[in-house]
Design a protein around this motif. Structure first.
Motif, short mmCIF file in Angstrom:
data_model
loop_
_atom_site.label_atom_id
_atom_site.label_comp_id
_atom_site.label_asym_id
_atom_site.label_seq_id
_atom_site.Cartn_x
_atom_site.Cartn_y
_atom_site.Cartn_z
N VAL A 122 -12.57 -8.27 2.86
CA VAL A 122 -13.42 -7.09 3.08
C VAL A 122 -12.79 -6.11 1.50
CG1 VAL A 122 -12.82 -4.52 4.67
CG2 VAL A 122 -12.06 -6.82 5.38
N ALA A 123 -14.27 -5.51 0.96
CA ALA A 123 -14.74 -4.44 0.80
C ALA A 123 -14.53 -3.17 0.75
CB ALA A 123 -14.82 -4.99 -0.51
N MET A 177 -3.95 -14.32 6.72
CA MET A 177 -4.16 -13.20 6.32
C MET A 177 -5.22 -12.14 5.66
SD MET A 177 -2.04 -12.04 2.35
CE MET A 177 -2.87 -13.44 1.10
N THR A 178 -5.40 -11.30 5.84
CA THR A 178 -6.41 -10.75 5.53
C THR A 178 -6.25 -10.03 4.13
OG1 THR A 178 -7.13 -10.23 7.26
CG2 THR A 178 -8.48 -9.13 5.43
N ARG A 179 -7.20 -10.53 3.05
CA ARG A 179 -7.49 -10.15 1.78
C ARG A 179 -8.60 -8.91 1.45
NH1 ARG A 179 -5.91 -13.86 -1.97
NH2 ARG A 179 -7.58 -14.07 -3.17
N ILE A 180 -8.24 -7.99 0.83
CA ILE A 180 -8.62 -6.91 0.58
C ILE A 180 -8.74 -6.21 -0.68
CG2 ILE A 180 -8.73 -4.43 1.68
CD1 ILE A 180 -7.05 -5.06 3.68
N LEU A 181 -10.29 -6.36 -0.29
CA LEU A 181 -10.35 -5.27 -2.40
C LEU A 181 -10.60 -3.60 -1.73
CD1 LEU A 181 -12.09 -5.29 -5.56
CD2 LEU A 181 -12.88 -5.82 -4.34
N LEU A 182 -9.70 -2.92 -3.14
CA LEU A 182 -9.66 -1.83 -2.65
C LEU A 182 -9.96 -1.08 -3.87
CD1 LEU A 182 -8.65 0.55 -1.52
CD2 LEU A 182 -6.64 0.65 -2.42
N ALA A 183 -11.14 -1.05 -4.44
CA ALA A 183 -11.68 0.13 -5.44
C ALA A 183 -11.61 1.64 -5.44
CB ALA A 183 -13.17 -0.28 -5.08
N GLU A 184 -11.47 2.05 -5.98
CA GLU A 184 -10.84 3.62 -5.99
C GLU A 184 -10.12 4.43 -7.33
OE1 GLU A 184 -9.85 7.59 -5.74
OE2 GLU A 184 -10.90 6.74 -3.81
N ASP A 185 -11.09 5.01 -8.02
CA ASP A 185 -10.90 5.70 -9.28
C ASP A 185 -9.33 6.90 -10.09
OD1 ASP A 185 -11.92 7.83 -7.87
OD2 ASP A 185 -12.92 8.51 -9.73
N GLN A 186 -9.32 6.98 -8.50
CA GLN A 186 -7.81 8.02 -8.36
C GLN A 186 -6.73 6.96 -8.51
OE1 GLN A 186 -8.55 11.59 -6.75
NE2 GLN A 186 -10.54 11.62 -6.53
N SER A 187 -5.60 7.21 -8.95
CA SER A 187 -5.02 5.71 -8.93
C SER A 187 -3.58 6.28 -7.88
CB SER A 187 -3.89 5.66 -10.12
OG SER A 187 -2.54 5.12 -10.36
N LEU A 188 -3.63 7.15 -7.89
CA LEU A 188 -2.73 8.04 -6.23
C LEU A 188 -3.60 8.13 -5.00
CD1 LEU A 188 -1.15 11.42 -7.97
CD2 LEU A 188 -0.50 9.67 -7.31
N VAL A 189 -4.52 7.67 -4.88
CA VAL A 189 -5.51 7.74 -3.53
C VAL A 189 -5.01 6.56 -3.82
CG1 VAL A 189 -7.52 8.29 -2.41
CG2 VAL A 189 -6.96 9.95 -3.62
N MET A 190 -5.76 5.26 -4.63
CA MET A 190 -5.52 4.34 -4.63
C MET A 190 -4.11 3.57 -4.13
SD MET A 190 -6.59 0.77 -5.59
CE MET A 190 -7.40 1.22 -7.02
N GLN A 191 -3.38 4.04 -4.47
CA GLN A 191 -1.44 4.00 -4.04
C GLN A 191 -1.37 3.90 -2.73
OE1 GLN A 191 -0.02 0.93 -5.55
NE2 GLN A 191 -2.07 1.67 -7.29
N THR A 245 -5.33 -7.56 -2.55
CA THR A 245 -5.02 -8.55 -3.55
C THR A 245 -6.20 -8.29 -4.80
OG1 THR A 245 -7.06 -10.00 -1.96
CG2 THR A 245 -4.39 -10.08 -1.37
N GLY A 246 -6.75 -6.87 -4.74
CA GLY A 246 -7.40 -6.96 -5.55
C GLY A 246 -7.79 -5.12 -5.95
N GLU A 247 -7.11 -4.58 -6.79
CA GLU A 247 -7.36 -3.10 -6.98
C GLU A 247 -8.52 -2.79 -8.20
OE1 GLU A 247 -3.85 -1.00 -7.59
OE2 GLU A 247 -2.80 -2.21 -5.92
N ALA A 248 -9.62 -1.67 -8.05
CA ALA A 248 -10.50 -2.17 -9.06
C ALA A 248 -10.49 -0.20 -9.49
CB ALA A 248 -12.13 -2.34 -8.68
N SER A 249 -10.79 0.14 -10.39
CA SER A 249 -10.67 1.53 -11.35
C SER A 249 -12.11 1.46 -11.22
CB SER A 249 -9.91 2.14 -11.89
OG SER A 249 -10.27 1.12 -13.17
N ASP A 250 -12.90 0.65 -11.44
CA ASP A 250 -14.10 1.30 -11.27
C ASP A 250 -15.34 0.03 -10.76
OD1 ASP A 250 -15.41 -1.09 -13.59
OD2 ASP A 250 -13.67 1.15 -14.64
N GLY A 251 -16.62 0.30 -10.32
CA GLY A 251 -17.43 -0.38 -10.00
C GLY A 251 -18.16 -1.95 -10.57
N GLU A 252 -17.85 -2.22 -12.09
CA GLU A 252 -17.83 -2.89 -12.98
C GLU A 252 -16.80 -3.96 -12.51
OE1 GLU A 252 -18.54 -2.40 -16.82
OE2 GLU A 252 -20.88 -1.33 -16.87
N ILE A 253 -15.20 -3.44 -12.51
CA ILE A 253 -13.74 -4.00 -12.34
C ILE A 253 -14.43 -4.64 -11.01
CG2 ILE A 253 -11.50 -4.35 -12.19
CD1 ILE A 253 -11.92 -1.30 -14.24
#
Length: 212
Positions: free
Chosen positions: A50-51, A1-15, A30-38
């Protein structure tokens, strides 16, 4: 399984992106971030293959996050994502060492293809972006062809050309009737000779020197 970090500040776009990515059984966000710090904090807490980073995010923007990831976790692949068809962003992403650059209007097929391509060692730049970026790279100062021929063997130039075309090690091996291990050895030699950091820089070098 490929584990992916998805960083996007708009919730609808993220989903929406998450749903498209996970239509492939091998890919999981396996990881969701709404800003760069997270995003950086998540990278410190768990491993991602992959990020996928939005260019414009609160607190720390995607380009800075990409730079930190490339410095601290160089084995992690980085794909940049944006609504802005701006060649300056794309050029900066490539300078940092990103493995791909996509627009948010990409469909699921292109998104999944880009993820798998970068995992295989390819470089993915969406067509509209490439149309702006490649001509700018071609007009940058380049080495004389004769000097390049003195520096690299014909086989190394063959491999460098295919890296510039975005091909994976497996595809290069098939093209040139070599083993994947031999291709990897040649790539290591290219990095040493050209004093470059990674495959993305090799691809840019190939384009800049009109090897492609």
């Amino acid at each position: 399984m490929t584990r992916i970090l998805l960083a996007e500040d708009q919730s609808l776009v993220m989903q929406g992106l998450k749903m498209m990515i996970e239509t492939d059984d091998d890919l999981r966000v396996t990881g969701e971030a709404s800003d760069g710090e997270i995003a950086i904090k998540l990278c410190e807490e768990q491993w991602f293959d992959v990020a996928i980073l939005d260019i414009r995010m609160p607190k720390i923007d995607g380009l800075e996050v990409a730079k930190i990831i490339r410095e601290r976790w160089p084995e992690m692949k980085v794909l940049m994502l944006t609504t802005f068809n701006d060649d300056e962003y794309a050029l900066e992403a490539l300078r940092i060492g990103a493995h791909g650059y996509m627009l948010k209007d990409a469909d699921a097929e292109w998104l999944i293809k880009s993820i798998k391509s970068c995992l295989a060692g390819g470089l993915q730049i969406q067509g509209e972006v490439a149309a702006k970026v490649v001509p700018r790279l071609l007009h940058k100062q380049k080495r004389e062809t004769s000097g390049l021929n003195d520096l690299l063997t014909p086989r190394e130039i063959d491999i460098l050309r295919r890296i510039g075309e975005g091909k994976s090690n497996k595809e290069i091996a098939q093209d040139l009737a070599l083993s994947v291990g031999t291709v990897k050895n040649h790539i290591s030699g290219l990095l040493d000779k050209l004093e470059l950091r990674d495959r993305t820089q090799l691809a840019i070098y190939a384009i800049r020197n009109q090897i492609v």
